[in-house]
Motif scaffolding. Structure first.
Motif, mmCIF file in Angstrom:
data_model
loop_
_atom_site.group_PDB
_atom_site.id
_atom_site.type_symbol
_atom_site.label_atom_id
_atom_site.label_comp_id
_atom_site.label_asym_id
_atom_site.label_seq_id
_atom_site.Cartn_x
_atom_site.Cartn_y
_atom_site.Cartn_z
ATOM 1 N N LYS A 187 0.859 -1.181 0.000
ATOM 2 C CA LYS A 187 0.000 0.000 0.000
ATOM 3 C C LYS A 187 0.895 1.231 0.000
ATOM 4 O O LYS A 187 1.887 1.296 0.728
ATOM 5 N N LEU A 188 0.552 2.218 -0.841
ATOM 6 C CA LEU A 188 1.358 3.422 -0.988
ATOM 7 C C LEU A 188 0.508 4.667 -0.732
ATOM 8 O O LEU A 188 -0.689 4.689 -1.036
ATOM 9 N N ALA A 189 1.140 5.668 -0.171
ATOM 10 C CA ALA A 189 0.492 6.964 -0.011
ATOM 11 C C ALA A 189 1.534 8.051 -0.310
ATOM 12 O O ALA A 189 2.535 8.136 0.399
ATOM 13 N N PRO A 190 1.312 8.844 -1.364
ATOM 14 C CA PRO A 190 0.186 8.815 -2.304
ATOM 15 C C PRO A 190 0.126 7.486 -3.082
ATOM 16 O O PRO A 190 1.144 6.843 -3.292
ATOM 17 N N THR A 219 6.984 9.043 -0.171
ATOM 18 C CA THR A 219 5.869 8.130 -0.403
ATOM 19 C C THR A 219 5.910 7.044 0.669
ATOM 20 O O THR A 219 6.902 6.327 0.788
ATOM 21 N N TRP A 220 4.854 6.937 1.437
ATOM 22 C CA TRP A 220 4.780 5.958 2.523
ATOM 23 C C TRP A 220 4.414 4.594 1.937
ATOM 24 O O TRP A 220 3.601 4.496 1.017
ATOM 25 N N ALA A 221 5.000 3.548 2.508
ATOM 26 C CA ALA A 221 4.717 2.184 2.056
ATOM 27 C C ALA A 221 4.492 1.299 3.275
ATOM 28 O O ALA A 221 5.193 1.422 4.280
ATOM 29 N N TRP A 222 3.534 0.395 3.162
ATOM 30 C CA TRP A 222 3.277 -0.528 4.274
ATOM 31 C C TRP A 222 2.517 -1.765 3.793
ATOM 32 O O TRP A 222 1.907 -1.781 2.724
ATOM 33 N N LEU A 223 2.581 -2.805 4.602
ATOM 34 C CA LEU A 223 1.831 -4.038 4.400
ATOM 35 C C LEU A 223 1.110 -4.363 5.701
ATOM 36 O O LEU A 223 1.722 -4.362 6.768
ATOM 37 N N ASP A 224 -0.180 -4.613 5.622
ATOM 38 C CA ASP A 224 -0.952 -4.920 6.819
ATOM 39 C C ASP A 224 -0.606 -6.299 7.350
ATOM 40 O O ASP A 224 -0.461 -7.258 6.579
ATOM 41 N N GLY A 237 6.042 -1.495 7.993
ATOM 42 C CA GLY A 237 5.838 -0.098 7.693
ATOM 43 C C GLY A 237 4.680 0.472 8.502
ATOM 44 O O GLY A 237 4.161 -0.162 9.430
ATOM 45 N N GLU A 238 4.257 1.661 8.123
ATOM 46 C CA GLU A 238 3.199 2.369 8.863
ATOM 47 C C GLU A 238 2.294 3.092 7.885
ATOM 48 O O GLU A 238 2.776 3.781 6.979
ATOM 49 N N PRO A 239 0.977 2.946 8.029
ATOM 50 C CA PRO A 239 0.068 3.655 7.117
ATOM 51 C C PRO A 239 0.200 5.167 7.271
ATOM 52 O O PRO A 239 0.431 5.682 8.369
ATOM 53 N N TYR A 240 0.050 5.850 6.161
ATOM 54 C CA TYR A 240 0.052 7.309 6.206
ATOM 55 C C TYR A 240 -1.256 7.791 6.825
ATOM 56 O O TYR A 240 -2.325 7.227 6.594
ATOM 57 N N ALA A 241 -1.162 8.831 7.619
ATOM 58 C CA ALA A 241 -2.346 9.441 8.219
ATOM 59 C C ALA A 241 -2.239 10.953 8.071
ATOM 60 O O ALA A 241 -1.143 11.514 7.962
ATOM 61 N N LYS A 242 -3.382 11.619 8.085
ATOM 62 C CA LYS A 242 -3.431 13.066 7.949
ATOM 63 C C LYS A 242 -2.572 13.720 9.034
ATOM 64 O O LYS A 242 -2.600 13.319 10.196
ATOM 65 N N GLY A 243 -1.784 14.704 8.631
ATOM 66 C CA GLY A 243 -0.923 15.385 9.569
ATOM 67 C C GLY A 243 0.514 14.896 9.564
ATOM 68 O O GLY A 243 1.365 15.449 10.262
ATOM 69 N N LYS A 244 0.798 13.852 8.782
ATOM 70 C CA LYS A 244 2.154 13.294 8.745
ATOM 71 C C LYS A 244 2.944 13.741 7.515
ATOM 72 O O LYS A 244 3.999 13.194 7.215
ATOM 73 N N ALA A 245 2.433 14.737 6.799
ATOM 74 C CA ALA A 245 3.059 15.137 5.541
ATOM 75 C C ALA A 245 4.510 15.574 5.718
ATOM 76 O O ALA A 245 5.337 15.397 4.811
ATOM 77 N N CYS A 274 8.965 3.438 6.442
ATOM 78 C CA CYS A 274 9.181 2.563 5.275
ATOM 79 C C CYS A 274 8.611 3.280 4.065
ATOM 80 O O CYS A 274 7.439 3.676 4.062
ATOM 81 N N GLY A 275 9.443 3.506 3.057
ATOM 82 C CA GLY A 275 8.932 4.220 1.894
ATOM 83 C C GLY A 275 10.034 4.603 0.922
ATOM 84 O O GLY A 275 11.148 4.074 0.958
ATOM 85 N N VAL A 276 9.702 5.552 0.059
ATOM 86 C CA VAL A 276 10.628 5.941 -0.999
ATOM 87 C C VAL A 276 10.384 7.415 -1.351
ATOM 88 O O VAL A 276 9.260 7.925 -1.221
ATOM 89 N N ARG A 277 11.431 8.091 -1.806
ATOM 90 C CA ARG A 277 11.309 9.458 -2.309
ATOM 91 C C ARG A 277 11.966 9.499 -3.678
ATOM 92 O O ARG A 277 13.159 9.258 -3.812
ATOM 93 N N TYR A 278 11.178 9.784 -4.691
ATOM 94 C CA TYR A 278 11.686 9.839 -6.057
ATOM 95 C C TYR A 278 12.254 11.238 -6.328
ATOM 96 O O TYR A 278 11.657 12.256 -5.953
ATOM 97 N N LEU A 279 13.408 11.267 -6.972
ATOM 98 C CA LEU A 279 14.115 12.517 -7.234
ATOM 99 C C LEU A 279 13.906 13.028 -8.648
ATOM 100 O O LEU A 279 14.331 14.151 -8.973
ATOM 101 N N ARG A 280 13.276 12.228 -9.494
ATOM 102 C CA ARG A 280 13.080 12.633 -10.884
ATOM 103 C C ARG A 280 11.757 12.063 -11.390
ATOM 104 O O ARG A 280 11.339 10.970 -11.007
ATOM 105 N N SER A 281 11.122 12.795 -12.257
ATOM 106 C CA SER A 281 9.856 12.370 -12.843
ATOM 107 C C SER A 281 10.031 11.094 -13.664
ATOM 108 O O SER A 281 11.096 10.853 -14.248
#
Length: 348
Positions: free
Chosen positions: A203-206, A216-221, A277-285, A291-298
């Protein structure tokens, strides 16, 4: 080629021939889910024989797999060991009663395909009393003739079990000279090949589409990644082993070198709640995801293939072995598309 090797190859290719039959309630044996890679993937695994009403017919020494606690669903697959380890290629287990061995061997001798000298030696051994008089019929019901079995995928070494059929009394161990006689540990290793684990669509957020430089947050339940197990047994001789797979970590590979992972290793450990990982929640921007990833290029007009691979700890218990024993860890992963867009600014 020696006659015994020729016979061994014939036996391996026609492995069901001459089977001894027994009955077992089919409710204990779950239907296999063929995997998409890894050891044991594909059709053709499991016990030989067939269903007959409320019973299952199988060779007395054929391994019976209980898959009722295995992974379920369309996305399951076989784990691949993280080492070069493989399950046994061949092994020895009970196969024939005296009458069944006679019914199997005599047509081979009559055909003469293994040579007159070898046929005569075998008649001396199994008929005339060189080792077993009249196929050991005086011991009917007190043991079995053991013979070789072969892993269905015929891996290297499948033809190394070349011992001719030998007798083992009920309750006795096979002769010490016999290598690869079936053991609980070997059953566990063969059950390893039957393990099926869930797919790894994180699961990804966004979700689906993210922005350059946006974490980008990533997690598995945890509910999706509970331990799974398969039990392998040979009821006729009272041997069984249960092999269990437990998820321990998730590795994220962004699909491009223009990205950073959280943590930097890309390895996300499983938490006490069973979640990775941990699900994204409002206020964590403004927070860094565990657990996740940050892309540096389109990703331009396409997408990146994010690969998520779960590592599973594999262990077993079985007859005479109550404490879990380790087998090589296994992995199972999958790709998913991630679209990365530039953040658009508005000039005023």
């Amino acid at each position: 080629m020696p006659a015994v090797i020729r016979l061994q190859r014939l036996v391996a290719i026609t492995i069901v021939a001459g089977s001894v039959f027994w009955t077992l309630s089919p409710s204990a044996v779950a239907t296999q889910n063929p995997g998409k890679g890894g050891i044991g993937a594909g059709p053709g695994k499991g016990p030989s024989g067939g269903a007959d009403g409320d019973t299952i017919n199988a060779s007395v020494g054929t391994i019976v797999y209980d898959r009722s606690k295995n992974g379920r669903g369309g996305s399951v697959g076989a784990v691949s060991p993280t080492t070069t380890w493989t399950p046994p290629a061949c092994w020895y287990a009970p196969k024939y009663t005296p009458e069944q061995l006679q019914a199997y061997m005599e047509p081979i001798w009559e055909a003469g395909s293994t040579g007159d000298q070898w046929d005569a030696e075998q008649r001396e051994k199994y008929v005339n009393g060189g080792e077993y008089k009249d196929f050991n019929k005086e011991k009917t019901g007190k043991g079995y003739f053991w013979d070789s079995y072969v892993n269905d995928s015929y891996p290297p070494g499948w033809d190394k079990c070349t011992e001719p059929p030998f007798w083992v009394d009920t309750g006795d161990a096979p002769p010490a000279r016999i290598q690869n006689a079936i053991t609980p540990e070997m059953l566990a290793q063969l059950a390893y090949a039957e393990i099926r684990v869930p797919g790894t669509a994180v699961k990804l957020a966004p979700e689906g589409t993210t922005k350059v430089n946006l974490p980008t947050w990533a997690w598995l339940d945890g509910a999706d990644f509970k331990p799974v197990s398969v039990t392998a047994s040979i009821p006729a001789i009272g041997l069984q082993a249960t092999t269990t797979a437990e998820p321990i970590s998730l590795k994220i590979e962004p699909g491009t070198g223009d990205a950073e992972t959280y943590p930097a290793s890309g390895e996300c450990a499983i938490g006490n709640d069973g979640r990775i990982g941990e699900p994204y929640a409002k206020g964590k921007a403004d927070e860094t995801p565990p657990c996740g990833v940050r892309y540096l290029r389109s990703s331009g007009d396409g997408s990146y293939k994010l690969q998520a691979t779960v590592t599973w700890k594999i262990s077993w218990t079985g007859t005479g072995v109550n404490q879990p024993q380790d087998l090589p860890p296994g992995e199972f992963g999958a790709d998913q598309d991630v679209i990365v867009q530039e953040i658009q600014s508005i000039n005023r």
